[in-house]
Design a protein around this motif. Structure first.
Motif, PDB file in Angstrom:
ATOM      1  N   THR A   1      52.363 -13.632 -47.250  1.00  0.00           N
ATOM      2  CA  THR A   1      51.695 -14.578 -46.365  1.00  0.00           C
ATOM      3  C   THR A   1      50.181 -14.426 -46.494  1.00  0.00           C
ATOM      4  O   THR A   1      49.660 -13.309 -46.548  1.00  0.00           O
ATOM      5  N   GLN A   2      49.483 -15.562 -46.535  1.00  0.00           N
ATOM      6  CA  GLN A   2      48.029 -15.552 -46.723  1.00  0.00           C
ATOM      7  C   GLN A   2      47.316 -15.739 -45.381  1.00  0.00           C
ATOM      8  O   GLN A   2      47.627 -16.670 -44.635  1.00  0.00           O
ATOM      9  N   HIS A   3      46.365 -14.867 -45.095  1.00  0.00           N
ATOM     10  CA  HIS A   3      45.586 -14.941 -43.856  1.00  0.00           C
ATOM     11  C   HIS A   3      44.128 -15.181 -44.226  1.00  0.00           C
ATOM     12  O   HIS A   3      43.433 -14.265 -44.694  1.00  0.00           O
ATOM     13  N   ALA A   4      43.658 -16.415 -44.033  1.00  0.00           N
ATOM     14  CA  ALA A   4      42.288 -16.783 -44.365  1.00  0.00           C
ATOM     15  C   ALA A   4      41.375 -16.509 -43.178  1.00  0.00           C
ATOM     16  O   ALA A   4      41.662 -16.924 -42.052  1.00  0.00           O
ATOM     17  N   LEU A   5      40.275 -15.807 -43.430  1.00  0.00           N
ATOM     18  CA  LEU A   5      39.315 -15.448 -42.394  1.00  0.00           C
ATOM     19  C   LEU A   5      37.943 -15.997 -42.780  1.00  0.00           C
ATOM     20  O   LEU A   5      37.598 -16.078 -43.959  1.00  0.00           O
TER      21      LEU A   5
END
Length: 314
Positions: A9-13
């Protein structure tokens, strides 16, 4: 239903000019940019993470020699995950899929459990928080021992820092470390902790910033100098003046530096691995060495925390 990318899963910040993507597999910093400029060597979301790039290392960083150690009077054997050198490399968490337990536009907290298993029969809950701010990307790792017996523990990150244009050879390194861990040339087994200016200062002594050049390094450093806040900072800069720095406090008394030498020229020396570590290589065998390897012993119910920060030099 959309397929999950290979890196999880990708978590963009985002915060100001900083952007980061954290991949759930291995709680990995997949990319980090400042004003569009890479601060770490990135990789694609649907790519199997190469060379532990950006991973969170636990319950040990670096190597356990031969995968063998004795703890609490019992000899243990870990799986050999570095076959070429016959060592257990970089712990057990790097391929765990971490679950998000808190998330916002500029932060994410991920958690996973290292389950009791052959070679490491303890249950450790690992919680790591990534937060972007005006001072860069800060990662904090907290471990809690949920077993009935004490457990050996160590952690650290594995980013490959990018100063700017060019390769590692072209960049300037400032590394405030007085000691380097000598290792065997073939298997990188620790031998002695020596002064950085003792035998090969042109290879190991970067206390005064200078160009890295063609030297090959895959060594752990200690004897770290700290500023008034207790922080050690490593700086890597390009000829343009741009760069990247990494800072950490005394939770990490060691740092591994690796010039990322690869057999394939197109993949070699793309970034400088800077890996703050709570313990030395092979710390699970701390009793075998005449220096303080920094092994943490987590008592039942106890916690241990370490953190570090990557920031742009603009």
């Amino acid at each position: 239903m959309a397929r999950t990318p290979s890196s999880g899963t990708q978590h963009a910040l985002r915060a100001g000019d900083y952007e980061a993507v954290i991949a759930s597999v291995g709680a990995t910093v997949r990319s980090l940019t400042y004003a569009g400029r890479d601060l770490v060597v990135p990789f694609d979301a649907d790519e199997v993470r190469p060379s532990y790039r950006g991973a969170t290392l636990a319950p040990w960083p670096n190597r356990v020699v031969d995968g063998r150690y004795t703890f609490g009077g019992v000899e243990r054997q870990l799986s050999l995950t570095e076959p070429a050198r016959s060592h257990a490399l970089h712990g057990l968490a790097a391929w765990l899929d971490f679950e998000a337990v808190d998330k916002g536009p500029d932060h994410v907290t991920l958690a996973a459990v290292i389950q009791p298993q052959s070679g490491y029969p303890w249950r450790i809950v690992v919680v790591t928080r990534f937060e972007l701010g005006p001072d860069g990307l800060t990662q904090t790792v907290t471990a809690r021992n949920e077993s009935a017996e004490p457990a050996p523990w160590g952690t650290g990150p594995h980013p490959y820092l990018v100063a700017g244009d060019g390769l590692v050879d072209d960049w300037t390194l400032e590394l405030p470390a007085a000691e380097v861990l000598a290792v065997t040339p073939d298997r990188l087994i620790p031998t002695d902790l020596v002064a950085v200016d003792a035998d090969e200062p042109e290879r190991f002594d970067f206390r005064t910033a200078r160009t890295i050049g063609s030297v090959e390094i895959d060594h752990a450093y200690s004897g770290l100098a700290r500023d008034a806040r207790g922080l050690t900072t490593v700086r890597v800069t390009a000829a343009s003046g741009s760069g990247v720095q990494m800072s950490w406090d005394d939770a990490c008394a060691w740092v591994q530096i690796h010039t990322a030498d690869k057999p394939e020229p197109a993949l070699s020396r793309l970034g400088l691995a800077v890996e703050p570590m709570t313990c030395a290589p092979d710390a699970f065998n701390a009793a075998d060495y005449d220096f303080d390897a920094g092994l943490i012993v987590l008592e039942p119910g106890a916690e241990s925390t370490a953190s570090w920060r990557i920031a742009a030099i603009d």
